[in-house]
Design a protein around this motif. Structure first.
Motif, mmCIF file in Angstrom:
data_model
loop_
_atom_site.group_PDB
_atom_site.id
_atom_site.type_symbol
_atom_site.label_atom_id
_atom_site.label_comp_id
_atom_site.label_asym_id
_atom_site.label_seq_id
_atom_site.Cartn_x
_atom_site.Cartn_y
_atom_site.Cartn_z
ATOM 1 N N LYS A 156 0.869 -1.335 -0.008
ATOM 2 C CA LYS A 156 -0.085 -0.010 0.164
ATOM 3 C C LYS A 156 0.844 1.355 0.011
ATOM 4 O O LYS A 156 1.969 1.179 0.043
ATOM 5 N N ILE A 157 0.052 2.473 0.020
ATOM 6 C CA ILE A 157 0.941 3.611 -0.199
ATOM 7 C C ILE A 157 1.687 3.998 0.981
ATOM 8 O O ILE A 157 2.780 4.428 0.882
ATOM 9 N N ILE A 158 1.344 3.806 2.055
ATOM 10 C CA ILE A 158 2.326 3.460 3.402
ATOM 11 C C ILE A 158 1.934 2.122 3.864
ATOM 12 O O ILE A 158 0.821 1.809 3.725
ATOM 13 N N ARG A 181 4.513 11.151 -6.020
ATOM 14 C CA ARG A 181 5.225 10.162 -6.701
ATOM 15 C C ARG A 181 4.497 9.294 -7.685
ATOM 16 O O ARG A 181 4.808 9.060 -8.787
ATOM 17 N N ARG A 182 3.617 8.542 -7.254
ATOM 18 C CA ARG A 182 2.719 7.654 -7.670
ATOM 19 C C ARG A 182 1.812 8.466 -8.673
ATOM 20 O O ARG A 182 1.767 7.864 -10.020
ATOM 21 N N PRO A 197 -7.264 10.886 -7.767
ATOM 22 C CA PRO A 197 -6.906 9.802 -7.223
ATOM 23 C C PRO A 197 -5.474 9.627 -6.511
ATOM 24 O O PRO A 197 -4.769 10.400 -6.911
ATOM 25 N N THR A 198 -4.974 8.719 -5.760
ATOM 26 C CA THR A 198 -3.803 8.327 -5.489
ATOM 27 C C THR A 198 -2.847 7.700 -6.748
ATOM 28 O O THR A 198 -1.622 7.944 -6.480
ATOM 29 N N GLY A 234 5.129 1.439 -7.856
ATOM 30 C CA GLY A 234 5.718 1.825 -6.735
ATOM 31 C C GLY A 234 6.443 3.219 -6.440
ATOM 32 O O GLY A 234 6.939 3.606 -7.437
ATOM 33 N N SER A 235 6.151 3.960 -5.295
ATOM 34 C CA SER A 235 6.797 5.134 -5.260
ATOM 35 C C SER A 235 8.392 5.369 -5.237
ATOM 36 O O SER A 235 9.032 6.526 -5.475
ATOM 37 N N ASN A 236 9.019 4.239 -5.124
ATOM 38 C CA ASN A 236 10.285 4.179 -5.172
ATOM 39 C C ASN A 236 10.845 3.853 -6.599
ATOM 40 O O ASN A 236 12.084 3.498 -6.854
#
Length: 382
Positions: free
Chosen positions: A189-191, A256-257, A285-286, A354-356
Motif C-alpha cells: 500500500k501507499i504507506i 510520486r505515484r 486519485p492516489t 511503486g513510489s520508489n
C-alpha cells in the motif's frame, strides 16, 4: 537487471529510528505510545475525529460492519470489482453480499445501478443494511451520488479506502466520505506497517465500540471479564512506530505515484487499443496502481501477452481484479449488472507503480510495452 515489482514497500531512515525507539522502550505489545500517537496523527491527516489502529485493513472492515449493526441474515451492497477481502468481511458477520457493477466512467460502484437496486428492494420491503463502497486503485467512488441513494432508505455507508490514503473527493479526503472508513497498511500500500489497518470515523459511539471489540471485548475489571465475543485486532507498538514514520512521507509518496501515472499516460496513451483507467471528474486519485485496458484486436497483443512479455524482462504486472460475481466463492450471489466489470477484468492490467520506482524503471516498462506495439515501434525506429 533488477526486478521491477508492482508496488513494493518504500522505506527510509526515519522508519528505523522510530522502530528502534519502540524496541528500546520495551513497548512491543499491541498497546503503547506509538499506537496512541499514530492514531492521533492519522486522524489529523484524514480529518476525522477518531482513528483506531488495527492488525489489518480486513479487521477494520469487519469491525466497521459489526458496529454498523450488520449481522446474520442481513445483506450488504458491495461493488463486484474489488479485492475479495471486501466481500469476505460481509460473510464474517453472517451477512450476504449483493454485488453491483462498475461505472465505465470511474470503474467504481455505479450509482445508477445502486439506485435501481435500492428502489427494487423498497418495492419488496427489504433493504440492505449497508453499502460497502470501494475506492478502487486509489480512486474514490461517487459518494454524493451514493449518499443520495442511501439516505432515503436509512442505509449506512462504509468506505473501503484501503488503497486511497491521500485521495480526495470534491476536496474532501478519502476516509471522510462514509459513516465509517477502513484503510490498509499492507506491504504493497501507499504507506505500510508491514501488516495493519486503521478504522476512522467522526462518530464516537461506534468507534468506542470498535475499540472495545478489538481488545477481546474485555470489560473494566481487575481480572479478565468478558460478556461477548471480541477479537485480537489491535496493532502492535512496533508496527505503529513504522506507520508514524511512513505517514510523515505520505504527500511525497502520493505525488510520486501520480507522477508515475502521468509518465505512463504520456508515453502510452496514444497507442492504439490502450485505454487507461479514467480519472473521475470529481476528485484526485492516489494512482496507487496505474491501470489500463488492452484491446487485443487493435493493439495486436492481449493483456496476458503483455503481462507475460513484461515478466520475461523481470517486470511484475498483474491483471485487474477478478470481479466477485465471477469468483467460485460467490457463485450464485445476488448481482446487478456485471458486464462492465467483466470487460475491465478481461482486458485490464496493472503496471508497476511503486513510489520508489526510478525514471529508468519507468522507461524500461514503457519500452517493453512499445516493443509489442508494431505501430509505435516502427515510429521509434524510424
Amino acid at each position: 537487471m533488477t526486478r521491477i515489482y508492482l508496488s513494493p514497500p518504500h522505506l527510509g531512515d526515519e522508519e528505523g529510528r522510530l522502530v528502534f525507539d519502540a524496541l528500546a522502550s520495551n513497548w512491543v505489545a499491541p498497546l503503547g505510545p506509538h499506537v496512541d500517537a499514530f492514531e492521533t496523527e492519522f486522524a489529523d491527516t484524514v480529518g476525522t475525529d477518531h482513528a483506531l489502529a488495527l492488525s489489518s485493513g480486513t479487521a477494520a472492515l469487519h469491525l466497521a460492519l459489526l458496529v454498523a449493526g450488520v449481522g446474520p441474515g442481513d445483506e450488504v451492497v458491495v461493488p463486484t470489482l474489488t479485492f475479495v477481502a471486501t466481500a469476505n468481511a460481509v460473510r464474517y458477520v453472517g451477512a450476504q453480499p449483493v454485488f453491483i457493477d462498475s461505472s465505465p466512467d470511474t470503474w467504481t460502484l455505479d450509482p445508477t445501478l445502486l439506485a435501481e437496486e435500492l428502489a427494487a428492494r423498497a418495492r419488496r420491503g427489504r433493504q440492505p443494511k449497508a453499502v460497502l463502497s470501494v475506492d478502487l486503485y486509489g480512486q474514490c467512488a461517487d459518494y454524493d451520488a451514493i449518499r443520495s441513494c442511501c439516505e432515503p432508505y436509512g442505509v449506512a455507508i462504509i468506505e473501503d479506502a484501503a488503497e486511497a490514503l491521500g485521495a480526495t473527493y470534491r476536496n474532501r479526503p478519502a476516509g471522510k466520505l462514509g459513516d465509517l472508513a477502513a484503510f490498509s497498511f499492507n506491504g504493497n500500500k501507499i504507506i505500510t506497517t508491514s501488516s495493519g489497518g486503521m478504522l476512522v470515523s467522526d462518530d464516537e459511539v461506534p468507534m468506542a465500540r470498535a475499540r472495545h471489540l478489538s481488545n477481546q471485548a474485555r470489560l473494566p475489571a481487575l481480572h479478565f471479564e468478558h460478556n461477548e465475543v471480541g477479537y485480537n485486532y489491535r496493532m502492535s507498538n512496533i508496527l505503529a512506530a513504522l506507520g508514524r514514520a511512513q505517514l510523515k512521507t505520505l504527500a511525497k509518496r502520493v505525488a510520486r505515484r501520480r507522477a508515475i501515472n502521468a509518465e505512463y499516460r504520456a508515453a502510452l496513451d496514444e497507442l492504439p487499443g490502450v485505454h487507461f483507467m479514467p480519472d473521475a471528474h470529481y476528485g484526485i486519485p492516489t494512482s496507487w496502481l496505474t491501470c489500463l485496458m488492452i484491446d487485443p484486436a487493435v493493439f495486436g497483443a492481449s493483456r496476458d501477452d503483455v503481462i507475460d512479455f513484461l515478466a520475461g524482462d523481470d517486470i511484475e504486472a498483474r491483471p485487474i481484479l477478478k470481479p466477485m460475481h465471477l469468483q467460485p466463492l460467490y457463485a450464485g450471489s445476488s448481482a446487478r449488472g456485471g458486464e462492465v466489470a467483466s470487460r475491465i477484468f478481461s482486458k485490464g492490467l496493472c503496471l508497476p507503480s511503486g513510489s520508489n520506482m526510478s525514471d529508468s524503471d519507468i522507461e524500461r516498462v514503457v519500452d517493453a510495452i512499445l516493443h509489442l506495439a508494431p505501430q509505435m515501434s516502427s515510429k521509434r525506429l524510424a
